[in-house]
Design an enzyme around this catalytic site. Structure first.
Site, PDB file in Angstrom:
ATOM      1  N   HIS A  82       0.725  -1.165   0.008  1.00 53.90           N
ATOM      2  CA  HIS A  82       0.115  -0.190   0.026  1.00 53.90           C
ATOM      3  C   HIS A  82       0.990   1.255  -0.049  1.00 53.90           C
ATOM      4  O   HIS A  82       1.765   1.298   0.907  1.00 53.90           O
ATOM      5  CB  HIS A  82      -0.823   0.037   1.274  1.00 53.90           C
ATOM      6  N   ASP A 164       7.320  22.384   9.238  1.00 60.51           N
ATOM      7  CA  ASP A 164       8.529  22.575   8.098  1.00 60.51           C
ATOM      8  C   ASP A 164       8.607  21.875   6.891  1.00 60.51           C
ATOM      9  O   ASP A 164       7.866  20.780   7.056  1.00 60.51           O
ATOM     10  CB  ASP A 164       9.950  22.413   9.009  1.00 60.51           C
ATOM     11  N   HIS A 168       9.427  14.257   8.966  1.00 62.30           N
ATOM     12  CA  HIS A 168      10.115  13.701  10.238  1.00 62.30           C
ATOM     13  C   HIS A 168      10.916  12.626   9.389  1.00 62.30           C
ATOM     14  O   HIS A 168      10.571  11.879   8.901  1.00 62.30           O
ATOM     15  CB  HIS A 168       8.889  13.084  11.007  1.00 62.30           C
ATOM     16  N   ALA A 171       9.038   8.980  10.868  1.00 58.32           N
ATOM     17  CA  ALA A 171       7.580   9.099  10.981  1.00 58.32           C
ATOM     18  C   ALA A 171       6.880   9.677   9.537  1.00 58.32           C
ATOM     19  O   ALA A 171       5.670   9.684   9.508  1.00 58.32           O
ATOM     20  CB  ALA A 171       7.014   9.745  12.127  1.00 58.32           C
ATOM     21  N   GLY A 172       7.866  10.448   8.713  1.00 62.80           N
ATOM     22  CA  GLY A 172       7.522  11.055   7.712  1.00 62.80           C
ATOM     23  C   GLY A 172       6.326  12.160   7.531  1.00 62.80           C
ATOM     24  O   GLY A 172       6.707  13.115   8.697  1.00 62.80           O
TER      25      GLY A 172
END
Length: 298
Positions: A82, A164, A168, A171-172
């Protein structure tokens, strides 16, 4: 009557039992929230949780889940069928009782700001919460996936709504929004050819000229050795499940492929299934509001 909102956060984890249990504990640890359903798929490497309750309590539970996901899921080591861009990939709010979509938009904005300020995860607002037309479609936001986000977020037109312009590290990026009920509907094919599933998905999804309320991709279910047409039905009233089922059957036949079965991921409005029953049984003058027993029990 008390306000009730539904929330269906999706996480990029479908195999690690310890992480899934930690998510379950977070979902059930907030008073005023019911965990209606959760499911995990190993091939997709993804899990879907369905929460319901008072708006503030559900928003708190969604944040707690996002926090656990950010601490336990590292997308640098993640693979799955996915598409995904975040440990918590998407958090949609759906109005259920005494709630309007506009109320869910406000809820999504508050949560998005908190996710950035407390977890340092950039957030996009999507669907009814989107602040520009190009951000309504989750697939457009997610395009490029986790690996492509560092470059994508540098583009001015894809700066996050909160945070920003850099994902992350582990964690994206997360999408948060408000929408009407969506049905995650998959059809499994009697073939191991992903190209056939992709061709069928292209023929039925709205972005390729198919049904405007259908989003579809082809995926492989490696454990079963079969291909799947994986869909999100964003308005089952306009495009019912039986219509896309028959379209997939029709398109598969030209490849000499048959349908093995279908599945609904998470919860679905009962009317979506009643509409299918009425169609296949060829019921005449069927009236859902007056002829379905449960409609008289509220």
């Amino acid at each position: 009557m008390a306000k009730i909102v539904e929330c269906i956060p999706n996480f990029s984890e479908g195999t690690d039992e310890a992480i899934l249990q930690a998510l379950v504990e977070a979902a059930t640890g907030v008073p005023g929230v019911m965990l209606l359903d959760w499911s995990a798929d190993k091939s997709h490497n993804r899990s879907v949780f369905t929460l319901a309750g008072s708006p503030n309590a559900v928003a708190e539970a969604a944040f707690c889940l996002c926090k656990v996901a950010s601490e336990r899921i590292d997308l640098r080591n993640h693979t799955g069928e996915h598409p995904r861009m975040g440990a918590t990939d998407v958090i949609p709010f759906v109005p259920l009782r005494e709630m309007e979509v506009e109320d869910c938009v406000a809820l999504s904005e508050e949560l998005a700001e908190r996710i950035w300020s407390e977890l340092s995860i950039p957030v996009f607002l999507y669907e009814s919460s989107a602040r520009s037309p190009q951000r309504r479609n989750l697939a457009a936001i997610r395009k490029g996936q986790f690996e492509g986000m560092p470059q994508k977020l540098k583009q001015p037109e894809w700066a996050p709504d909160f945070g920003d312009p850099a994902p992350h590290p582990s964690a994206g990026v997360t999408a948060v929004g408000a929408r009407m009920p969506l049905i995650a509907f998959n059809i499994n094919l009697d073939t191991n050819r992903l190209d056939i599933a992709n061709a069928i998905a292209k023929s039925i999804r709205g972005s390729s000229g198919g049904y405007s309320h259908c989003k579809a991709i082809g995926v492989m279910l490696e454990e079963r050795g079969i291909a799947q047409v994986s869909m999100n039905m964003v308005d089952f009233e306009q495009t019912p499940l039986y219509r896309v089922f028959e379209a997939v059957r029709f398109e598969a036949a030209r490849w000499g492929v048959r349908i093995l079965g279908s599945e609904v991921i998470g919860l679905t409005p009962v009317k979506a299934l009643a509409d299918c029953a009425a169609y296949y049984l060829q019921l005449e003058d069927f009236d859902y509001s007056s002829q379905v027993l449960e409609q008289h029990l509220d």
